[in-house]
Design a protein around this motif. Structure first.
Motif, PDB file in Angstrom:
ATOM      1  N   GLU A 138       0.781  -1.253   0.048  1.00  0.00           N
ATOM      2  CA  GLU A 138      -0.164   0.007   0.118  1.00  0.00           C
ATOM      3  C   GLU A 138       0.765   1.272   0.115  1.00  0.00           C
ATOM      4  N   VAL A 139       1.985   1.212   0.795  1.00  0.00           N
ATOM      5  CA  VAL A 139       2.803   2.501   0.933  1.00  0.00           C
ATOM      6  C   VAL A 139       3.614   2.890  -0.145  1.00  0.00           C
ATOM      7  N   MET A 140       4.272   1.639  -0.809  1.00  0.00           N
ATOM      8  CA  MET A 140       4.872   1.690  -2.151  1.00  0.00           C
ATOM      9  C   MET A 140       4.273   2.088  -3.141  1.00  0.00           C
ATOM     10  N   SER A 141       2.982   1.469  -3.248  1.00  0.00           N
ATOM     11  CA  SER A 141       2.293   2.014  -4.250  1.00  0.00           C
ATOM     12  C   SER A 141       1.716   3.451  -4.473  1.00  0.00           C
ATOM     13  N   ALA A 142       1.249   3.914  -3.075  1.00  0.00           N
ATOM     14  CA  ALA A 142       0.957   5.333  -3.084  1.00  0.00           C
ATOM     15  C   ALA A 142       2.084   6.271  -3.358  1.00  0.00           C
ATOM     16  N   LEU A 143       3.321   5.602  -2.617  1.00  0.00           N
ATOM     17  CA  LEU A 143       4.423   6.596  -2.771  1.00  0.00           C
ATOM     18  C   LEU A 143       4.990   6.591  -4.347  1.00  0.00           C
ATOM     19  N   PHE A 144       4.799   5.510  -5.107  1.00  0.00           N
ATOM     20  CA  PHE A 144       5.218   5.575  -6.351  1.00  0.00           C
ATOM     21  C   PHE A 144       4.206   6.179  -7.165  1.00  0.00           C
ATOM     22  N   LEU A 145       3.116   6.296  -7.073  1.00  0.00           N
ATOM     23  CA  LEU A 145       1.933   6.946  -7.650  1.00  0.00           C
ATOM     24  C   LEU A 145       2.009   8.392  -7.474  1.00  0.00           C
ATOM     25  N   SER A 146       2.305   8.772  -6.234  1.00  0.00           N
ATOM     26  CA  SER A 146       2.409  10.193  -5.871  1.00  0.00           C
ATOM     27  C   SER A 146       3.681  11.029  -6.481  1.00  0.00           C
ATOM     28  N   LEU A 147       4.858  10.168  -6.414  1.00  0.00           N
ATOM     29  CA  LEU A 147       5.858  10.859  -6.860  1.00  0.00           C
ATOM     30  C   LEU A 147       6.007  11.057  -8.250  1.00  0.00           C
ATOM     31  N   SER A 148       5.456   9.812  -8.946  1.00  0.00           N
ATOM     32  CA  SER A 148       5.252   9.819 -10.723  1.00  0.00           C
ATOM     33  C   SER A 148       4.491  10.871 -11.091  1.00  0.00           C
ATOM     34  N   THR A 149       3.093  10.945 -10.529  1.00  0.00           N
ATOM     35  CA  THR A 149       2.267  11.817 -11.010  1.00  0.00           C
ATOM     36  C   THR A 149       2.733  13.352 -10.774  1.00  0.00           C
TER      37      THR A 149
END
Lengths: 232, 273
Positions: B55-66
């Motif tokens: 959950e954390v990795m996915s949110a982190l990746f999505l936030s940073l990439s977007t």
């Protein structure tokens, strides 16, 4: 030969002036602050447009309200040193001088050769790699002059070039200006508010008051009271 | 020598100093304590073990990439837009000025709703896009659009102020030397305003990273697709608080790093330019 007759409504008065300068001739525009001197140079350079009139430089018409000719600033071949020299502070001295040549897509060999020559002529060879923002007032003025002259302009214009310089640099910049204008045989317009400048470098003085020509003649004949021009 | 006035001066000074100290300490505590509480609520072991959860990795990746994509678009489109806007007078310029600032005062939820009623499947434009099978709302694209809408004013305002304050003599001189408008922009205007633009970009990135209201309204809360870090914090409150805390701490660290970088850049600029 430079020849202009311009009219423009400014905020407080109308500028209405005819001015000419021959090859190698230095015409000094004098007048109080706000008399319209800088506006004249801005109009000639194309940075501002007159409402009416014509500007001719040698055989080229730069502006003519009658025939709707208005050559863009970048194509006018005018070397213009604005107030405070306006050297590009983030570029080196060498890059400052090369700027106009690069804009004209000259070859690197041509640029190197010409920039080197002007660095030498202006006695700033050892400053070539120094950032222009770190120079003294006198050095900046010499860089600005070299930058304006390296493009081989058909007309040279200097706006208050001797303000904020020490006595030694004033003398040096005056001598350099006089020498190049004579050597290159180009007309030159200098805006100043000091009578001593006109006597040192000018061939002719044009006193402007409220946008109109108040007096014109030899520098040594300039009446001291003309438009209350302050002498130093 | 009369001791009374001296004593009175001393007392006055003690009262002034005490008052100033109380004011500074109370404001500092008010701002710092909630952040400190976040760090005290978890342990390093719990923080690092939660950090690697999907959950954390996915949110982190999505936030940073977007946020990176949003920032890239804001810089690429915003910089020339603001330059053209500042250097030209045209009808309605004041309205455009106001529009640039509007997202700063608009509640993000309202911004999200506005985007939804424009680009949503039944929206003003979204309706026509849906006829071609194109759907924007509740996708990763919607996250980016929400971030751009809410965060872009930070960059645009900064760029506008920099371009307006730049002494016109530099661009005018470049023109007389024969430079084209594009060359002047690239060689003179941009380098002379670069540090300020980078500061604006950092603030925009930080705001995009923390965007919540507009995103949840326009993009929803789909894990791996639209669930950015702030949304994951919100979800963590209802389920796994450790996830919420870990992401919150990450956001605090990133925000702090951005603010420090902006300050260092401003200090460097003051010394070197």
């Amino acid at each position: 030969m430079f020849d202009a007759a311009i009219r423009k409504k400014l905020r407080d008065f109308s500028l209405d002036l005819a001015i000419r300068a021959g090859p190698g001739e230095v015409v000094v525009l004098m007048g109080e602050n706000g008399a319209g001197k800088s506006s004249v140079l801005n109009i000639i350079s194309g940075l501002a447009s007159p409402d009416k009139g014509s500007i001719r430089l040698n055989s080229t018409v730069l502006f003519d309200s009658g025939t709707n000719v208005d050559v863009p600033t970048e194509n006018r071949r005018i070397g213009y040193v604005l107030q405070n020299s306006a050297v590009f502070p983030h570029l080196s001295v060498r890059e400052n001088i090369a700027f106009g040549l690069r804009a004209r897509h000259k070859s690197p060999v041509f640029i190197k050769e010409h920039v080197g020559r002007w660095l030498k002529v202006m006695h700033i060879e050892d400053l070539g790699d120094v950032k222009a923002g770190n120079l003294s007032g006198g050095q900046k003025q010499r860089v600005a002059l070299a930058r304006a002259l390296v493009i081989e302009p058909a007309l040279l214009m200097l706006d208050e070039p001797f303000t904020a310089l020490d006595a030694e640099n004033i003398q040096l910049v005056k001598e350099l200006t006089r020498t190049f204008v004579t050597e290159m045989a180009i007309p030159c317009l200098i805006v100043t508010h000091r009578m001593s400048d006109s006597r040192d470098v000018g061939d002719r003085v044009c006193v402007i008051c409220q946008g109109k020509k108040d007096w014109e003649g030899k520098p040594e004949n300039t009446p001291a009271h003309m438009c209350r021009c302050g002498d130093v | 020598m009369n001791p009374a006035p001296v004593l009175s001066e001393k007392i006055k000074r003690i009262i002034t100093c005490t008052g100033a100290a109380i004011l500074i300490v109370s404001v500092t505590l008010y701002l710092a304590l909630p952040v400190v509480a976040l760090f005290l609520r978890t342990t390093p072991d719990l923080f690092f073990s939660t950090l690697s959860t999907p959950e954390v990795m996915s949110a982190l990746f999505l936030s940073l990439s977007t946020s990176v994509v949003s920032l890239g678009i804001v810089i690429l489109v915003g910089t020339p837009f603001v330059y053209v806007h500042c250097r030209n007078d045209y009808p309605g310029k004041v309205i455009i000025d106001t529009l640039i600032d509007l997202p700063l005062v608009l509640p993000p939820a309202v911004a999200g709703l506005a985007l939804l009623v424009l680009w949503g499947r039944a929206g003003l434009l979204g309706h026509y896009l849906s006829l071609f099978g194109i759907s924007i709302a509740f996708t990763t694209l919607a996250v980016i659009m929400a971030q751009i809408f809410v965060a872009s004013p930070f960059y645009l305002r900064q760029a506008k102020s920099l371009f307006e304050q730049l002494d016109p003599c530099f661009e005018q001189t470049a023109r007389t030397l024969g430079a084209s408008p594009l060359r002047i922009f690239a060689k003179i205007t941009l380098p002379l305003t670069a540090n300020g633009l980078i500061s604006g970009a950092m603030m925009t990135f930080g705001r995009a990273l923390g965007e919540f209201g507009a995103t949840i309204m326009f993009a929803g809360n789909l894990p791996g697709v639209t669930q950015t870090m702030p949304l994951a914090v919100y979800v963590g409150l209802e389920g796994n608080l450790a996830v919420g805390l870990t992401i919150s701490i990450l956001l605090v660290i990133i925000s702090f790093a951005i603010m420090i970088a902006v300050r260092l850049l401003a200090r460097w600029e003051a010394v070197n330019v």
